[in-house]
Design an enzyme around this catalytic site. Structure first.
Site, PDB file in Angstrom:
ATOM      1  N   GLU B  49      19.736  13.810  73.190  1.00  0.00           N
ATOM      2  CA  GLU B  49      20.425  13.471  74.439  1.00  0.00           C
ATOM      3  C   GLU B  49      20.019  14.530  75.450  1.00  0.00           C
ATOM      4  OE1 GLU B  49      24.634  13.300  74.427  1.00  0.00           O
ATOM      5  OE2 GLU B  49      24.703  11.481  73.233  1.00  0.00           O
ATOM      6  N   ASP B  60      33.042  17.494  81.854  1.00  0.00           N
ATOM      7  CA  ASP B  60      32.555  18.575  81.006  1.00  0.00           C
ATOM      8  C   ASP B  60      33.409  19.827  81.065  1.00  0.00           C
ATOM      9  OD1 ASP B  60      30.068  17.712  79.674  1.00  0.00           O
ATOM     10  OD2 ASP B  60      29.426  17.297  81.729  1.00  0.00           O
ATOM     11  N   TYR B 174      29.093   5.274  71.506  1.00  0.00           N
ATOM     12  CA  TYR B 174      29.474   6.688  71.553  1.00  0.00           C
ATOM     13  C   TYR B 174      30.990   6.757  71.588  1.00  0.00           C
ATOM     14  CZ  TYR B 174      29.179  11.636  73.006  1.00  0.00           C
ATOM     15  OH  TYR B 174      29.267  13.006  73.076  1.00  0.00           O
TER      16      TYR B 174
END
Lengths: 417, 266
Positions: B49, B60, B174
């Site tokens: 990735e 994040d 995912y």
């Protein structure tokens, strides 16, 4: 490039009041650009908001809070000495500075906190720039007995210290955010990050008509009381609609609140005023609509200040509340539709307007609102005394006194070099 | 057969789970980053990735925020990441997923992005802030099916929504291990097992689990439940800790081997 294709074609006639659509889009703008973790919460919020928007009990309670707690309706004041001084159009001020906590922000936080209570949420979070939204959120959290955490950039913590103290006195926890330039954008980044981890029991009180759907529409609806009142008041006082509305635009909630009820009144010219900072040509500004491109920031598509690679740029303004590189998606649509004209006022012009209003009317305006005032003062000179310009005085300026001292010191330094 | 599909069927035959490695492209600088990624692929990553740095990474945690910041300071942009992709592709058949926020792609242009990403040898794209409600505007500009759009699933995603999203998915799914940003502490492997089983009931595609997985023990626990394990912040933290270390690349290789061993369930 996509920057161009996202915009509406000029001259396309669209009823701006028909937006947003079912997916939260204002034409090509708006939407929900968020992590999947937040999507179920946004869908839940949207459902609750739609349910209570049309619920008589909720609306009655909201109205009572606005009247008896926030102090509405706020007056529409004819600034006679200022108008005479300028020698042109009559300037009317919508006195949002007179609400409890000193800015229009309280309208929205009362609405959202009430909604949070109806949804059974006991914890709220907020981002804040100037601190006005943080104070307004901390205030309603105290009123409703909710736990409150406010994210605020370290630069804003420094330049708006009195508001940090206020929030703490009101029982809120202020979380300083040091990433980026330590201003509103960074505070919102951090609030979103925190929310991703706390979404199951926490309500995020967004302070502007920005963020993912349903926030832009919901905040507008909680703020439209400004325009609804102003429309009624100007009809009572002057017997007609104003010739021009002026409001400052950072994220754009006070402007959207004032403008929305007038959008269909074609004879009313509408001007949104962004912060030109040190001057748009210097690159140190917050004129998102004037100088930005189409992008995605903080959950919605709208105009943003960005570089050629789609990296968001820092905004600059003497006013912490306008220091934001994004803008609400509905403003982007109104710009493309040419229903609202977006212009900008720089730091010096805003400070001049600030001081003028202090001296001539005995009103200390917020630096944010001073941008709108400065634009109205320029306009008034060139207009007939029969014309009416209605300015949203969105907040009071006590919080800005130390910024003003710093500004004056810097100016004195410049002139001695 | 597409590279992603091929990789998962090979792993299945071998009785292994996929080690998916996230690295921010260009961190600590483009040259070292390229060598390091090539070495990590060689050392046993199954899927790469490649993170496109963004100024405002709201999904994040601090570790990836800082890595993104370092790459941006080095002048890394989407164009540069696509050039790196081309370089990496020259030496390996590893599936490459471009990991991004939407704005850099939108600014680059959705049509141009598809064309250039496919040409560079990318196999998929994962966009953290582009839920299915908004993704048509991007994929409708794609001239072909050369890229898989990797769909995200969260612990907060209800089962009926999982089903709807899974219907539009390709490549692999995912699954975000927990509510929170990348690198959050407090991985609960019991929860991961439960969410994985729910997701398995609505898809035939492989499921990879990411967020907050940092030790070999985590890797083997998650590998028991899912088809792949995504490591991101743990790699980036290691880069940060060894940023001045001349043996950075060897450190990263060793960590890849350690994690990879934990995906071979004996």
């Amino acid at each position: 490039m996509s920057t161009q294709s996202a915009a509406l074609k000029t001259g396309e006639t669209v009823d701006a009041r028909a937006y947003p659509d079912a997916n939260g889009h204002f034409g090509p703008y708006g939407g929900r650009y968020v992590a999947e973790t937040l999507m179920p919460a946004l869908l839940e919020l949207e459902a609750a908001y739609h349910r209570y928007r049309d619920d008589a009990g909720f609306q009655k309670e909201f109205r009572a809070l606005l009247n008896h707690y926030a102090g509405r309706p706020t007056p529409l004041f004819y600034a006679a000495r200022l108008s005479e001084h300028l020698g042109g159009a009559k300037i009317y001020l919508k006195r949002e500075d007179l609400t409890h906590t000193g800015a229009h922000k309280i309208n929205n936080t009362l609405g959202q906190a009430l909604l949070a209570r109806y949804m059974g949420k006991k914890k709220v979070i907020a981002e804040t720039g100037a601190g006005q939204h943080g104070v307004a959120t901390a205030t309603v959290a105290a009123l409703f007995g909710m736990e409150c955490k406010v994210f605020m950039g370290t630069e804003d913590v420094r330049r708006q210290a009195p508001n940090v103290r206020r929030m703490e006195l009101l029982g809120a926890e202020v979380a300083p955010v040091s990433s980026g330039a330590g201003t509103l954008k960074d505070a919102m980044n951090e609030a979103l990050r925190y929310w991703v981890g706390a979404v199951e029991d926490t309500f995020y009180v967004i302070g502007s008509v920005a963020g993912p759907h349903p926030y832009p529409a919901m905040v507008r609806d909680f703020q439209r009381v400004i325009g609804d009142e102003a429309r009624k008041q100007v009809m009572e006082i002057a017997g007609r609609l104003p010739d021009m509305l002026v409001a400052c635009v950072g994220g754009g909630s006070n402007a959207m609140g004032l403008f929305y009820p007038f959008l269909k009144d074609e004879e009313v010219e509408i001007v949104g005023v962004e912060a030109a900072g040190a001057g748009v040509e210097t690159g140190k500004h917050a004129a998102t609509l004037g100088a930005g491109g189409v992008g995605v920031l903080h959950g919605s598509k709208s105009y943003v200040l960005q570089d050629l690679n789609g990296q968001i740029q820092e905004a600059h303004s003497i006013s912490a509340g306008l220091d934001y590189p994004g803008v609400g998606p509905e403003h982007s649509l109104l710009k493309d539709l040419k229903r609202v004209r977006y212009e900008s006022i720089d730091d010096d012009q805003a400070v001049h307007a600030f001081k003028t209003l202090c001296k001539l009317e005995g009103i200390i305006p917020a630096l944010e609102s001073s941008h709108a005032l400065a634009r109205a003062m320029m306009e008034a000179k060139d207009r007939s005394e029969d014309d009416i310009i209605l300015v949203n005085l969105s907040g009071r300026g006590d919080k800005d006194l130390s910024i003003l001292s710093d500004y004056e010191k810097a100016k004195a330094g410049e002139s001695t070099i | 057969m597409k590279r992603i599909q091929k990789k998962f069927s090979e792993l299945k035959e071998k009785g292994e789970k996929a080690l998916v490695g996230f690295v921010t492209a260009g961190d600590p600088n483009p040259e070292i980053s390229l060598q390091m990624i090539q070495a990590m692929c060689e050392a046993g990553l199954d899927v790469l990735e490649l993170g496109i740095p963004f100024s405002d990474p709201t999904a994040d945690g601090p570790v990836i925020q800082r890595s993104s910041g370092r790459a941006l300071k080095m002048g890394v942009n989407l164009k540069r990441v696509l050039e790196m992709t081309t370089e990496i592709r020259k030496g390996t058949e590893i599936p490459i997923i471009l990991f991004s926020y939407y704005n850099p792609i939108l600014t680059y242009g959705n049509e141009a992005f598809y064309r250039d990403a496919v040409q560079a040898g990318a196999d998929g794209v994962l966009i953290v802030d582009l839920p299915p409600e908004e993704s048509d505007e991007m994929t409708s500009c794609w001239a072909g099916n050369g890229l898989d759009l990797i769909r995200l699933f969260a612990p907060t995603t209800p089962a009926d929504r999982m089903r709807k999203i899974a219907e539009t998915a390709s490549g692999f799914l995912y699954l975000v291990s927990k509510t929170g940003v990348t690198g959050s502490a407090g991985l609960d492997t019991g929860d991961v097992g439960r969410h994985t089983r729910t997701l398995q009931s609505v898809t035939g595609l492989p499921i990879c689990v990411g967020f907050g997985i940092s030790t070999a023990e985590h890797v083997s626990a998650v590998a028991r439940a899912a088809d792949g394990v995504v490591i991101g912040s743990a790699f980036e933290r290691l880069i940060e800790e060894n940023i001045e270390n001349p043996d950075l690349i060897a450190v990263m290789e060793n960590r890849v081997k350690e994690y990879k061993a934990a995906t071979r369930l004996g």
